[in-house]
Design an enzyme around this catalytic site. Structure first.
Site, short mmCIF file in Angstrom:
data_model
loop_
_atom_site.label_atom_id
_atom_site.label_comp_id
_atom_site.label_asym_id
_atom_site.label_seq_id
_atom_site.Cartn_x
_atom_site.Cartn_y
_atom_site.Cartn_z
N GLN A 196 -4.87 -1.35 9.81
CA GLN A 196 -4.16 -3.34 8.80
C GLN A 196 -4.70 -4.22 10.24
OE1 GLN A 196 -2.76 -3.72 6.18
NE2 GLN A 196 -3.90 -5.32 5.89
N LYS A 255 0.65 -0.95 0.23
CA LYS A 255 0.12 0.26 0.02
C LYS A 255 0.97 1.35 -0.58
CE LYS A 255 -3.85 -2.62 2.01
NZ LYS A 255 -4.60 -2.80 3.94
N ASP A 257 -10.80 3.26 5.43
CA ASP A 257 -11.08 1.71 4.58
C ASP A 257 -12.59 1.45 4.55
OD1 ASP A 257 -9.04 -0.23 3.36
OD2 ASP A 257 -8.38 -0.69 5.89
#
Ligand code: NDP
Length: 288
Positions: free
Chosen positions: A101, A57, A124
């Protein structure tokens, strides 16, 4: 058996096209604000898959001209410490987006931390506000990257979804659940069945799918007898086989000849997820 080769749903190519289109928005923001778009990533522990995905990422962000910063906490760090870092990022106007994450040490820990992110920076899309907006078909929220990427990929190949039966294996917060919401929305109009580990007669259900999307994290879960002829198969799984090579949830060599379209692993859903993350970061910048 169908002798026509399946078409590959080339996530690498479609992701590349999405990123090329996005580049001008990154440049416009940088010009207007006198700084690059910036997002912050956080991880707890050294899960090798999490380390790998975070690196990818950050590498893509750098390539796009997006700045990223990373915080890593050891396993055992109290939730409040992690929450404090997120709170600092929430209040920092130079940080446009925040990503934590998954997986975190426990489901409860994960819920607590996801909920600490400001919904306007939640690139996200896992915060309850953004999940709620997805459920309510409110387009102002962030749509989780993997579901968004899967829909973009299917659209890019003109796969018919309206009125078609989509079967999803997996109901996680990250993939299956938001994907079900997205596909049953009035913008897509698919008929959606979401399966999970307690679903009975899985193969009977999957054989009724026009589009089968598999996000279970179980190598070779989907075998050839579970797929009807000319199905579109999307394999989200990222597993390691006994040789350490990346493989999906679908027995690709056996299943592919039966399909109209199928995603490869790697090169299918993975690149789409990262491209959609970059889009969400730019969406977070758009309100500035
Ligand atoms: P989770 O483990 O959170 O969820 C897996 C889901 O699959 C659960 O709902 C589980 O059911 C269900 N499931 C597991 N085994 C079976 C089975 N035998 N039959 C039916 N359902 C089953 O995983 P994630 O959703 O986070 O990820 C799934 C996979 O996708 C992983 O391999 C992950 O690495 C990959 N992934 C790939 C991404 C990409 O960009 N390519 C992005 C995100 C994930 P239950 O709820 O009952 O436990």
């Amino acid at each position: 058996m169908n002798l026509v080769s399946p078409q590959i749903l080339d996530g690498q190519r479609i992701a590349g096209e999405s990123l090329t289109k996005l580049q001008s928005s990154v440049e416009a923001f940088t010009e207007r604000m006198g700084r690059k778009p910036k997002f912050a990533l956080l991880r707890v522990g050294e899960n090798p898959a999490s380390v790998f995905y975070m690196r990818r990422k950050c590498a893509m962000a750098e390539k796009m001209g997006i700045e990223s910063i990373v915080a890593v906490f050891p396993v055992g760090t109290p939730q409040e410490f992690v929450e404090e870092e997120i709170s600092n990022w929430n209040g920092d106007p130079s940080i446009d987006g925040i990503l934590v994450q998954a997986p975190l040490p426990s489901a409860e820990y994960q819920r607590f931390i996801f909920n600490a992110i400001h919904p306007g920076k939640d690139v996200d899309g896992f915060h309850p506000v953004n999940m709620g907006k997805l459920a309510c078909e409110d387009p102002s929220g962030f749509v989780p990257c993997t579901p968004k990427g899967i829909l973009r990929l299917l659209r890019a190949y003109d796969i018919p979804l309206e009125g078609h039966h989509v079967v999803i294996i997996g109901r996680s917060l990250i993939v299956g659940r938001p994907l079900g919401l997205l596909l049953q929305s009035r913008a897509v109009n698919a008929t959606v069945t979401v399966c999970h580990s307690q679903s009975r007669n899985l193969a009977e259900i999957t054989r009724t799918a026009d589009v089968l999307i598999v996000a279970a994290g179980q190598a070779k879960l989907v075998t050839v007898d579970m797929v009807k002829e000319r199905t579109v198969v999307v394999d989200v799984g990222q597993n390691r086989d006994k040789n350490g090579s990346l493989c999906g949830d679908v027995d690709f060599p056996a299943v592919a000849p039966r399909c109209a379209y199928i995603t490869p692993v790697p090169g299918g859903v993975g690149p789409m997820t990262i491209a959609m993350l970059m889009e969400n970061v730019i969406q977070a910048c758009a309100v500035k």
